[in-house]
Structure formats: structure tokens, C-alpha cells
Design an enzyme around this catalytic site. Sequence first.
Site, PDB file in Angstrom:
ATOM      1  N   LYS A 133       8.641  -4.770 -50.762  1.00 50.07           N
ATOM      2  CA  LYS A 133       9.080  -6.317 -49.686  1.00 50.07           C
ATOM      3  C   LYS A 133      10.388  -6.175 -48.180  1.00 50.07           C
ATOM      4  CE  LYS A 133       7.697 -10.285 -52.539  1.00 50.07           C
ATOM      5  NZ  LYS A 133       6.731 -10.442 -53.499  1.00 50.07           N
TER       6      LYS A 133
HETATM    7  P1  NAD Z   1       6.000 -21.461 -51.724  1.00 48.05           P
HETATM    8  O1  NAD Z   1       7.034 -21.484 -51.283  1.00 48.05           O
HETATM    9  O2  NAD Z   1       4.875 -21.848 -51.547  1.00 48.05           O
HETATM   10  O3  NAD Z   1       6.462 -22.343 -53.579  1.00 48.05           O
HETATM   11  C1  NAD Z   1       7.226 -22.539 -54.098  1.00 48.05           C
HETATM   12  C2  NAD Z   1       7.557 -23.568 -55.301  1.00 48.05           C
HETATM   13  O4  NAD Z   1       8.824 -23.661 -55.950  1.00 48.05           O
HETATM   14  C3  NAD Z   1       7.498 -25.383 -53.679  1.00 48.05           C
HETATM   15  O5  NAD Z   1       6.646 -25.705 -54.227  1.00 48.05           O
HETATM   16  C4  NAD Z   1       8.956 -25.102 -53.948  1.00 48.05           C
HETATM   17  O6  NAD Z   1       8.915 -26.703 -53.988  1.00 48.05           O
HETATM   18  C5  NAD Z   1       8.738 -24.490 -55.247  1.00 48.05           C
HETATM   19  N1  NAD Z   1      10.822 -24.624 -55.542  1.00 48.05           N
HETATM   20  C6  NAD Z   1      11.898 -23.768 -54.503  1.00 48.05           C
HETATM   21  N2  NAD Z   1      12.970 -23.708 -55.538  1.00 48.05           N
HETATM   22  C7  NAD Z   1      12.782 -23.740 -57.013  1.00 48.05           C
HETATM   23  C8  NAD Z   1      13.316 -24.603 -57.015  1.00 48.05           C
HETATM   24  N3  NAD Z   1      14.910 -24.198 -57.540  1.00 48.05           N
HETATM   25  N4  NAD Z   1      12.959 -25.551 -58.659  1.00 48.05           N
HETATM   26  C9  NAD Z   1      11.907 -24.955 -58.387  1.00 48.05           C
HETATM   27  N5  NAD Z   1      10.931 -25.506 -57.937  1.00 48.05           N
HETATM   28  C10 NAD Z   1      11.487 -24.881 -57.076  1.00 48.05           C
HETATM   29  O7  NAD Z   1       5.822 -19.311 -52.807  1.00 48.05           O
HETATM   30  P2  NAD Z   1       4.893 -19.105 -53.235  1.00 48.05           P
HETATM   31  O8  NAD Z   1       4.278 -18.066 -52.276  1.00 48.05           O
HETATM   32  O9  NAD Z   1       4.529 -19.657 -54.776  1.00 48.05           O
HETATM   33  O10 NAD Z   1       5.675 -18.382 -54.720  1.00 48.05           O
HETATM   34  C11 NAD Z   1       5.676 -18.051 -55.864  1.00 48.05           C
HETATM   35  C12 NAD Z   1       6.565 -17.522 -56.429  1.00 48.05           C
HETATM   36  O11 NAD Z   1       5.497 -16.755 -56.735  1.00 48.05           O
HETATM   37  C13 NAD Z   1       7.438 -16.299 -56.482  1.00 48.05           C
HETATM   38  O12 NAD Z   1       8.546 -15.582 -57.154  1.00 48.05           O
HETATM   39  C14 NAD Z   1       6.504 -15.117 -55.384  1.00 48.05           C
HETATM   40  O13 NAD Z   1       7.386 -14.520 -55.129  1.00 48.05           O
HETATM   41  C15 NAD Z   1       5.347 -15.616 -56.759  1.00 48.05           C
HETATM   42  N6  NAD Z   1       4.741 -14.603 -56.269  1.00 48.05           N
HETATM   43  C16 NAD Z   1       3.590 -15.087 -55.504  1.00 48.05           C
HETATM   44  C17 NAD Z   1       2.416 -15.095 -55.231  1.00 48.05           C
HETATM   45  C18 NAD Z   1       1.497 -15.220 -53.768  1.00 48.05           C
HETATM   46  O14 NAD Z   1       0.438 -14.921 -53.776  1.00 48.05           O
HETATM   47  N7  NAD Z   1       1.919 -16.596 -53.149  1.00 48.05           N
HETATM   48  C19 NAD Z   1       2.041 -13.571 -55.397  1.00 48.05           C
HETATM   49  C20 NAD Z   1       3.374 -13.073 -57.023  1.00 48.05           C
HETATM   50  C21 NAD Z   1       4.511 -13.877 -57.375  1.00 48.05           C
END
Ligand code: NAD
Length: 410
Positions: free
Chosen positions: A103
Site C-alpha cells: 500500500k
Molecule cells: P474515494 O476517495 O473515492 O471516496 C471516499 C468517500 O468517503 C468520499 O465520498 C468521501 O467524501 C467519503 N468520506 C471521507 N471521510 C468520510 C467520513 N469521515 N465519513 C463519511 N464519509 C467520508 O475512496 P474509495 O476508493 O471509494 O475508497 C473508500 C474505501 O474503500 C477506503 O477504505 C478504501 O481503502 C476502500 N477500497 C477502495 C477500493 C477501490 O477500488 N477504490 C478497493 C477496495 C477498498
Amino acid sequence: MSTFLENTKQFINHAAEMAHIESGMLARLEKSDRVLEFEITVKKGDGAEEKFQGWRVQHNNALGPYKGGIRFHQDSSLDEVEALASIMTWKTALMDLPFGGAKGAVKVDPKKLTREELEALSRGYVQAIWENLGSYKDIPAPDVGTTPEILDWMTDEYSKLTGKWSPAAFTGKSVDKGGSKGREIATGFGGFVVIREYLLQRNMERPKIAIQGFGNVGLHIAEILYEHGYMVTALSDSKGGIYGVGGIDIPEAVRVKKEHGTVSPAFFPGKNFQSISNEELLELPVDILIPAALENQITETNADKINARVILELANGPVTPVAEARLEARGIDIVPDILANGGGVVGSYFEWIQSLEENYWEAKQVLEKIDAKMVAAFRGVCETKKQHGANWRMASYIRALLRVAEAMKK
Ligand code: NAD
């Protein structure tokens, strides 16, 4: 309160005990192979220079090249990156992929940078560690705060530095820059497959669903659930959220999010939505709660106030061990991150294959393959649950730990 890394180690220790993994092997499984810490200097629009702290943690490559996203977030820390790198190792193992875990992160609020500054930062990240990256070495992807465009810049920078077009060195790229159709929705789609399989075992008539986080993951699972006739009653992003007992029209919510950058009742005239905070969303009376934002959201502070019947961890690490014990005692199932959000890295795996071959598939084909991988992982976890009398998380970790331990022995 314990840190994200301590929480992750607690889960690993518990699963290792259940799987009878001996202590010498456990010590090797816990340790990161390599920690890269560096600074990236960006020339700002006003001519001044600003330095940003960056990290890449390569946790384990017993099963194949390191694999894991890069996060751009103002609260990122080495502790967080180490925890996320370890989670990636277990996730790729559970999904039966030929990858290890890694990561990366930069401590930055990407919303405060101009497009040019963001590009300079993304290229600077690659310049700092490019010798440690590569299609058969370490393959980054997007995470919180990073987008396909950022991964395109990184791929371009890496290709310049190595003197060779190398699309397989990164995943999550734009489709017209060597990315895969279906990758952008892969994490949400994989989460949907897990819900579908889970509901085959549980009797839940028209479940009510709340989603925390309306970014890449939260938005796409909301869209897919809506297309399949499920009812999403609450949504939130970092600025706040909406609650509508009768259900939310997700295409409308997506339009609002794109237009205003957030969701708030004020942008839904004529709809009787309530404004809710992120904390309130977690406590709503719903059947399925989907944390899809950040880690440490459900802790000892709010565990007793959770009213869902099942929690699907689409974010990494949203539920702490203490919270999990309390929720479990109340009969609430928690489908863990390494299973629930595995669709993202499975999508990345199929993008990697297409990039290596420079032969691109249709979205339908990609999604069918992701579906099959998710179903296989889900069924495997169900078997291990029965064998070990374990909960969802422990069964997922037992499978992953045993697979990596076996590869390390060999
Ligand atoms: P992103 O940046 O696209 O979206 C994150 C979202 O969370 C945004 O809408 C933001 O406004 C919101 N957010 C931030 N802080 C917050 C809070 N305190 N309360 C509520 N909402 C909040 O990120 P993403 O890629 O969607 O990732 C989200 C989660 O999923 C992370 O934990 C990431 O590690 C995990 N994840 C992502 C992927 C991927 O393919 N992008 C894959 C596996 C896991």
C-alpha cells in the site's frame, strides 16, 4: 484506543491461533518486507515549493508481485499504510490471486491542489520509488483520493523513467489509457455479489441499506443495488448525508453529487429527506450497513448503538476488534473487508492480464469473471466458517493466512 495497525494485528493473531500457525511463522507473516518513506517536493502555482510526506509499504510477496493502492489523504500515516498493506496480502490470498500485498500514501488533501499540482505530486511519487515498482515487482492502484487520471500520470511517468511503455505496472487506469472496462465499478460490483450470495442464506425481505461514503466504492455499489431493485435509505459523504425512509433515487443522488460535490436534503426539493451526520448514519435502523469511507468508524464508542443486522465492510478496517466482539454478541454479522471489497483487486488482476497482453475485453466479460471469483471466495469462506466454527472475519483470515504460510514454507 488502539491504532489501525494494532487492530489488524489483533485480527491476524486471533486467526493464526485458530489455524494453529506456529509463532515463528506468525512473526514472519506480520512483518512488512520493506518500508519506503520519502518526501515529494511540488512547485505550487504561486512559485513556492511545498514538501509532502509519502510512503510505500511492501508487506509480503510470497504469492506474487506486491499489489495495493495509493491513498492521497490529509490524515494518512505510516501506521495506516502498514495496516492497509497487510490487509492487501490477506485479500489477494483470499481472492486466490497471484499477488502479494502493498500500500502507498501521501499525506495531502488533494482537494487543495490544482490539477497541475496534483499531476506534479503523482509524477513525483513515482520518481521517488520507481525502481521498487514494476509489472512483476509492485503494482499500485487507486484508493481514497486517487483517480484513474492520477494512475494514468503515474503510468506515464514510470514508462518515461524506464524507457518502456509499461501499462501493467499500474491498475485502475482510464480505459483509453490501457485500463480495463469494469475496473472502476469492480469494488462496488464485488460487494454486490457478496450481498447477493449472503442473502441466499438469510431471510431478509426487501432489505433497507445505508451507505457511508459516496466516492468510488460507495457510489458504485449504490448504483448497482438500485439497478437490482434494492432499497438504499441513507447515504453520506465527508460533508454529511441524507436519510429517506421510503428509499433514495440513486441516479438522482449521483447527479446531485456530481453537480454540488455532496448530498444534502436542500438539493432534493420535494423529497422528504432528513439531514444526517456520518455518525447518525451508522446508527440507523437498517438491515445492511455498508461503511465505504475510512477505517475506525465503528468502535467501542458507538458499537452498542448500531442497529443493522449485517455490516458489509467495503472500506478497509471500518470495524475495530472491540466493536466486533460487541456486535457479534448481539448477533450482528460482519462480512470483513478482505472478502467484501475484494472485487477491486480482482478487477485489477484482470486489468493487469489485459495490460500485459495488450488485449482488451468487454465489460460484460470482466464482470462475469469478477462475479465467479467473488462467488468462489464467498463459498470458500462459508466452508471454513463451518469447519472452524469461526465468524466471517476469522474464516476469511484463516484461509488467507494458511495460503500465504504455505507459499512461504515452499
Ligand atoms: P474515494 O476517495 O473515492 O471516496 C471516499 C468517500 O468517503 C468520499 O465520498 C468521501 O467524501 C467519503 N468520506 C471521507 N471521510 C468520510 C467520513 N469521515 N465519513 C463519511 N464519509 C467520508 O475512496 P474509495 O476508493 O471509494 O475508497 C473508500 C474505501 O474503500 C477506503 O477504505 C478504501 O481503502 C476502500 N477500497 C477502495 C477500493 C477501490 O477500488 N477504490 C478497493 C477496495 C477498498
